[in-house]
Design an enzyme around this catalytic site. Structure first.
Site, PDB file in Angstrom:
ATOM      1  N   ARG B 125       0.886  -1.162  -0.002  1.00  0.00           N
ATOM      2  CA  ARG B 125       0.080  -0.066  -0.158  1.00  0.00           C
ATOM      3  C   ARG B 125       0.940   1.320   0.042  1.00  0.00           C
ATOM      4  O   ARG B 125       0.414   2.297   0.434  1.00  0.00           O
ATOM      5  CB  ARG B 125      -0.886   0.118   1.177  1.00  0.00           C
ATOM      6  CG  ARG B 125      -1.843  -1.150   1.180  1.00  0.00           C
ATOM      7  CD  ARG B 125      -3.234  -0.893   2.025  1.00  0.00           C
ATOM      8  NE  ARG B 125      -4.036  -2.143   2.217  1.00  0.00           N
ATOM      9  CZ  ARG B 125      -3.745  -3.164   3.044  1.00  0.00           C
ATOM     10  NH1 ARG B 125      -2.730  -2.840   4.011  1.00  0.00           N
ATOM     11  NH2 ARG B 125      -4.485  -4.305   3.073  1.00  0.00           N
ATOM     12  N   LYS B 147       2.458  11.361 -11.112  1.00  0.00           N
ATOM     13  CA  LYS B 147       1.608  10.427 -11.768  1.00  0.00           C
ATOM     14  C   LYS B 147       2.242   9.158 -12.252  1.00  0.00           C
ATOM     15  O   LYS B 147       3.313   9.220 -12.795  1.00  0.00           O
ATOM     16  CB  LYS B 147       0.985  11.130 -13.375  1.00  0.00           C
ATOM     17  CG  LYS B 147       0.230  12.053 -13.177  1.00  0.00           C
ATOM     18  CD  LYS B 147      -0.502  12.380 -14.497  1.00  0.00           C
ATOM     19  CE  LYS B 147      -1.556  13.528 -14.524  1.00  0.00           C
ATOM     20  NZ  LYS B 147      -2.213  13.853 -15.921  1.00  0.00           N
ATOM     21  N   GLU B 189       7.888  18.413 -25.480  1.00  0.00           N
ATOM     22  CA  GLU B 189       7.363  19.006 -24.142  1.00  0.00           C
ATOM     23  C   GLU B 189       7.871  20.163 -23.657  1.00  0.00           C
ATOM     24  O   GLU B 189       7.377  20.998 -23.071  1.00  0.00           O
ATOM     25  CB  GLU B 189       7.556  17.823 -22.949  1.00  0.00           C
ATOM     26  CG  GLU B 189       6.737  16.458 -23.253  1.00  0.00           C
ATOM     27  CD  GLU B 189       5.225  16.490 -22.982  1.00  0.00           C
ATOM     28  OE1 GLU B 189       4.867  17.206 -22.430  1.00  0.00           O
ATOM     29  OE2 GLU B 189       4.556  15.498 -23.693  1.00  0.00           O
ATOM     30  N   LYS B 233       7.063  22.450 -14.888  1.00  0.00           N
ATOM     31  CA  LYS B 233       5.801  21.491 -14.457  1.00  0.00           C
ATOM     32  C   LYS B 233       5.604  21.837 -13.072  1.00  0.00           C
ATOM     33  O   LYS B 233       4.602  21.440 -12.465  1.00  0.00           O
ATOM     34  CB  LYS B 233       6.759  20.032 -14.797  1.00  0.00           C
ATOM     35  CG  LYS B 233       5.997  18.999 -14.328  1.00  0.00           C
ATOM     36  CD  LYS B 233       5.452  18.174 -15.257  1.00  0.00           C
ATOM     37  CE  LYS B 233       4.333  17.211 -14.562  1.00  0.00           C
ATOM     38  NZ  LYS B 233       4.087  15.941 -15.454  1.00  0.00           N
ATOM     39  N   GLU B 243      -4.725  17.306 -10.219  1.00  0.00           N
ATOM     40  CA  GLU B 243      -5.453  17.675 -11.461  1.00  0.00           C
ATOM     41  C   GLU B 243      -6.849  18.188 -11.348  1.00  0.00           C
ATOM     42  O   GLU B 243      -7.663  17.673 -12.126  1.00  0.00           O
ATOM     43  CB  GLU B 243      -5.365  16.361 -12.288  1.00  0.00           C
ATOM     44  CG  GLU B 243      -5.398  16.778 -13.792  1.00  0.00           C
ATOM     45  CD  GLU B 243      -4.933  15.664 -14.651  1.00  0.00           C
ATOM     46  OE1 GLU B 243      -4.777  14.551 -14.426  1.00  0.00           O
ATOM     47  OE2 GLU B 243      -4.581  15.956 -15.978  1.00  0.00           O
ATOM     48  N   ARG B 247      -3.717  22.281 -13.619  1.00  0.00           N
ATOM     49  CA  ARG B 247      -2.757  20.937 -14.072  1.00  0.00           C
ATOM     50  C   ARG B 247      -3.231  20.562 -15.499  1.00  0.00           C
ATOM     51  O   ARG B 247      -2.518  20.005 -16.151  1.00  0.00           O
ATOM     52  CB  ARG B 247      -2.731  19.885 -13.128  1.00  0.00           C
ATOM     53  CG  ARG B 247      -1.517  18.850 -13.367  1.00  0.00           C
ATOM     54  CD  ARG B 247      -1.622  17.925 -12.246  1.00  0.00           C
ATOM     55  NE  ARG B 247      -0.678  16.816 -12.544  1.00  0.00           N
ATOM     56  CZ  ARG B 247      -0.170  16.037 -11.629  1.00  0.00           C
ATOM     57  NH1 ARG B 247      -0.288  16.391 -10.449  1.00  0.00           N
ATOM     58  NH2 ARG B 247       0.868  15.048 -12.191  1.00  0.00           N
ATOM     59  N   ASN B 251      -1.992  19.081 -20.427  1.00  0.00           N
ATOM     60  CA  ASN B 251      -2.564  18.212 -21.387  1.00  0.00           C
ATOM     61  C   ASN B 251      -2.384  19.203 -22.750  1.00  0.00           C
ATOM     62  O   ASN B 251      -2.818  18.696 -23.830  1.00  0.00           O
ATOM     63  CB  ASN B 251      -3.858  17.707 -21.209  1.00  0.00           C
ATOM     64  CG  ASN B 251      -3.605  16.719 -20.083  1.00  0.00           C
ATOM     65  OD1 ASN B 251      -2.796  15.880 -20.103  1.00  0.00           O
ATOM     66  ND2 ASN B 251      -4.619  16.860 -19.090  1.00  0.00           N
ATOM     67  N   HIS B 254      -2.095  17.218 -26.022  1.00  0.00           N
ATOM     68  CA  HIS B 254      -2.415  15.806 -25.790  1.00  0.00           C
ATOM     69  C   HIS B 254      -3.573  15.260 -26.087  1.00  0.00           C
ATOM     70  O   HIS B 254      -3.750  14.208 -26.375  1.00  0.00           O
ATOM     71  CB  HIS B 254      -1.827  15.639 -24.245  1.00  0.00           C
ATOM     72  CG  HIS B 254      -0.705  15.770 -23.738  1.00  0.00           C
ATOM     73  ND1 HIS B 254       0.215  16.757 -23.893  1.00  0.00           N
ATOM     74  CD2 HIS B 254       0.262  14.980 -23.379  1.00  0.00           C
ATOM     75  CE1 HIS B 254       1.476  16.658 -23.519  1.00  0.00           C
ATOM     76  NE2 HIS B 254       1.403  15.669 -23.083  1.00  0.00           N
ATOM     77  N   HIS B 258      -2.873  12.271 -27.748  1.00  0.00           N
ATOM     78  CA  HIS B 258      -3.148  10.784 -27.706  1.00  0.00           C
ATOM     79  C   HIS B 258      -4.006  10.291 -28.869  1.00  0.00           C
ATOM     80  O   HIS B 258      -3.545   8.883 -28.790  1.00  0.00           O
ATOM     81  CB  HIS B 258      -4.207  10.767 -26.365  1.00  0.00           C
ATOM     82  CG  HIS B 258      -3.482  11.256 -25.063  1.00  0.00           C
ATOM     83  ND1 HIS B 258      -3.998  11.552 -24.026  1.00  0.00           N
ATOM     84  CD2 HIS B 258      -2.173  10.952 -24.709  1.00  0.00           C
ATOM     85  CE1 HIS B 258      -2.958  11.715 -23.065  1.00  0.00           C
ATOM     86  NE2 HIS B 258      -1.626  11.380 -23.529  1.00  0.00           N
ATOM     87  N   HIS B 271       5.379   9.484 -28.359  1.00  0.00           N
ATOM     88  CA  HIS B 271       4.501  10.476 -27.734  1.00  0.00           C
ATOM     89  C   HIS B 271       4.569  11.922 -27.911  1.00  0.00           C
ATOM     90  O   HIS B 271       3.929  12.850 -28.293  1.00  0.00           O
ATOM     91  CB  HIS B 271       4.693  10.357 -26.219  1.00  0.00           C
ATOM     92  CG  HIS B 271       3.747  11.190 -25.335  1.00  0.00           C
ATOM     93  ND1 HIS B 271       2.280  11.156 -25.172  1.00  0.00           N
ATOM     94  CD2 HIS B 271       4.062  12.122 -24.631  1.00  0.00           C
ATOM     95  CE1 HIS B 271       2.075  11.948 -24.491  1.00  0.00           C
ATOM     96  NE2 HIS B 271       3.092  12.561 -24.006  1.00  0.00           N
TER      97      HIS B 271
END
Lengths: 368, 368
Positions: B125, B147, B189, B233, B243, B247, B251, B254, B258, B271
């Site tokens: 955990r 993330k 990026e 960042k 997010e 945040r 994206n 993106h 994506h 990417h």
């Protein structure tokens, strides 16, 4: 009418609603006590038996209140608490296009609750989960506190996350269909709370003639047991959300319990039965180390008897093997075993480094 | 000497250490900037190529300082970012008897960082993870912000958790062995941060003659690019850890990116390349909707050209299919698509419900 137990946590608080029939008041409870609203698709995760008894009616009341909810029925049993079964929840989440505002409802015992909670913890990096526990064990333990996870082939709950539910709905009515052996297993955790935290609960249990089946308890007695037990768990986890210290006392009876479950390959003992024997063993260790009185240990043993739970280790179990298994337990700190030992009814302490020889000797005395 | 960028977060702060050769100063950085100590077994997770170049030397310096660390080398590539590969980390964690005080070191690009981070988030955990990114993309993006996750067969990063690293060690020296195409992907990026957040970075990139290979940059220029990008960042994620709002601007590029990656089955575009095309498309949408000037959009396109990144969609791509794919994106709110659109160099906004017809028309104009 509804008993509400608030669970205060630093980041996100929630409450436990206890009431006969509360499962059918789920939409109102959601509206009153959570920020969750029926504007994103939801899943109800359950197992075949529970779904047959309670699933359709719950789905119906949710749909009546505008929830778009799809069942995801998984095979029952601890052996299905795996990454593979988890994948089925993920597949359903994808098929139903769950969004970040979506909710997973966990309708079942500890296995369903743990897996659904972990799926919610990890789908889209975390969506809401509502726990509707259907076993006594899940009501008083698994559904509260935010521990979620699945088993690794070589160890229970090794893969998991902390993820708090948004609401826990405890409906004593659903215990009517719980197999007696599972009821007794839940009673082991109830007794645990009496020993480590709540002397009033311990006295209540002492005052009852039988603890081994639900039909021997009045509605009020059952409600009182549930309230005391849930409150005990909440008291502890709200003081220590991430198991830094205090929360460890909830593992009373579990150190040896886990080893017993594992050695019996989860077939000889169920969780509560293993914990019952584990509490007896921990009690004996506590006496031997001078922490606890023989009188109180005997009183604990009496409650365990009254719940028709085991207090001994089967003769075919290899006690040396059990001690070796303790070394694998994830609660080991730098390869040293620690125990939770009672010091008085309502109080327990963390004791580091109990000698292996003493553990071995104690386990031998419990073998029949 | 070492540039330290603190990442202030409400629950657990950490820092990013940028310095040539910092990978070999890892034990000192751990001792100075984290609570992690070498008193529990640790794993270094990496892929074969990276391990060959850098692994043994890092393992050696850690061992010199008392760390007991075992390599866990996984196959390279996005297609291995799965629950199945994750299982290998869990197996290694079990074999090495990792404890709650153990650490996972992620030595690799985004795939290794995301999987290792997720394994750390979910083993017992949650245990500690230290990120040692080896690609430009991972240095300026994936390694920062917490993330973590793996892919579902039908969608990227659908399974994951937020789990902050205890330290991020950025060593520009390791970029020497990065394939040029991956360097360019990271540059996408970097350009993104210039457009949405940092006008100074945008100007720096404009002043450089080439952005397509590391050998065209001086050590100081590269250091400056890394510092500005990491800081951008950090600025965003430290204001919005989970997010909730801001945040989302990360994206930028993106949403369409994506869809392009997915339609090309992660083979046509990597990417960064997909994000480059996505930024061009978002720029065109921003112009069409009156958010952005043609001059600035042209300046963005120039930087993307200078990094030798694509700005068009291959003719064999079905643009109707791309629009349909946007509906599956996990950032969809109640089935509505949203876009991040620039409004000025250094600033972007979240725009809900861009009309599908406009998206379609824009994608068509980009097709060659």
């Amino acid at each position: 009418m509804t008993t509400l137990i608030p669970v205060p946590l630093p980041h996100q608080s929630y409450c436990i609603a206890i009431r006969a029939g509360s499962r059918l008041a789920l939409p109102q409870l959601l509206a009153e006590h959570t920020p969750l609203r029926p504007n994103a698709p939801a899943l109800i995760v359950s197992n075949p038996q529970i779904w047959r008894h309670y699933g359709c009616a719950i789905q119906a009341v949710l749909e009546e209140h505008g929830w778009q909810v799809t069942p995801c029925v998984l095979p029952a049993g601890e052996r299905y608490k795996t990454l593979k079964t988890l994948q089925k929840i993920y597949d359903a989440a994808l098929a139903q296009r769950l969004e970040r505002g979506s909710t997973l409802f966990a309708l079942g015992g500890g296995v369903i609750g743990d897996m659904t909670g972990f799926a919610a913890a990890t789908w889209l990096r975390g969506i809401a989960v509502v726990q509707i526990p259907t076993s006594l064990l899940a009501m008083v333990d698994a559904a509260i506190g935010g521990k979620t996870g699945v088993n690794h082939p070589q160890g229970k709950n090794l893969i998991g996350a902390f993820h708090q539910p948004r609401l826990v709905v405890v409906d004593p009515e659903v215990l009517a269909t719980l197999p007696p052996r599972e009821f007794r297993a839940g009673m082991a955790e109830v007794i645990k709370y009496g020993v480590i935290w709540d002397p009033q609960l311990f006295e209540l249990l002492q005052s009852l003639p039988r603890l081994d089946r639900i039909s021997a308890l009045s509605v009020d007695q059952l409600a009182s047991i549930l309230q005391h037990s849930c409150q005990a768990k909440v008291d502890v986890v709200s003081k220590d959300e991430r198991e830094a210290g205090l929360r460890a006392i909830l593992n009373y009876g579990h150190t040896i319990g886990h080893a017993l479950e594992s050695m019996g390959q989860y077939r000889v003992f169920n969780h509560g039965e293993a914990v019952a024997v584990g509490m007896v063993a921990a009690g004996e260790l506590a006496i031997a180390l001078g922490y606890w009185s023989e009188t109180e240990a005997a009183a604990q043993r009496q409650l365990i008897h009254k719940a028709n739970l085991p207090t001994t280790i089967p003769s075919q179990f290899d006690v040396h093997g059990l001690v070796a298994l303790l070394q694998h337990d994830k609660k080991v700190h730098s390869q040293k075993v620690r125990f939770i030992l009672p010091t008085a009814i309502g109080h327990a302490e963390i004791v580091e480094q109990v000698p292996s020889e003493l553990i071995l000797a104690t386990l031998k005395t419990l073998q029949r």
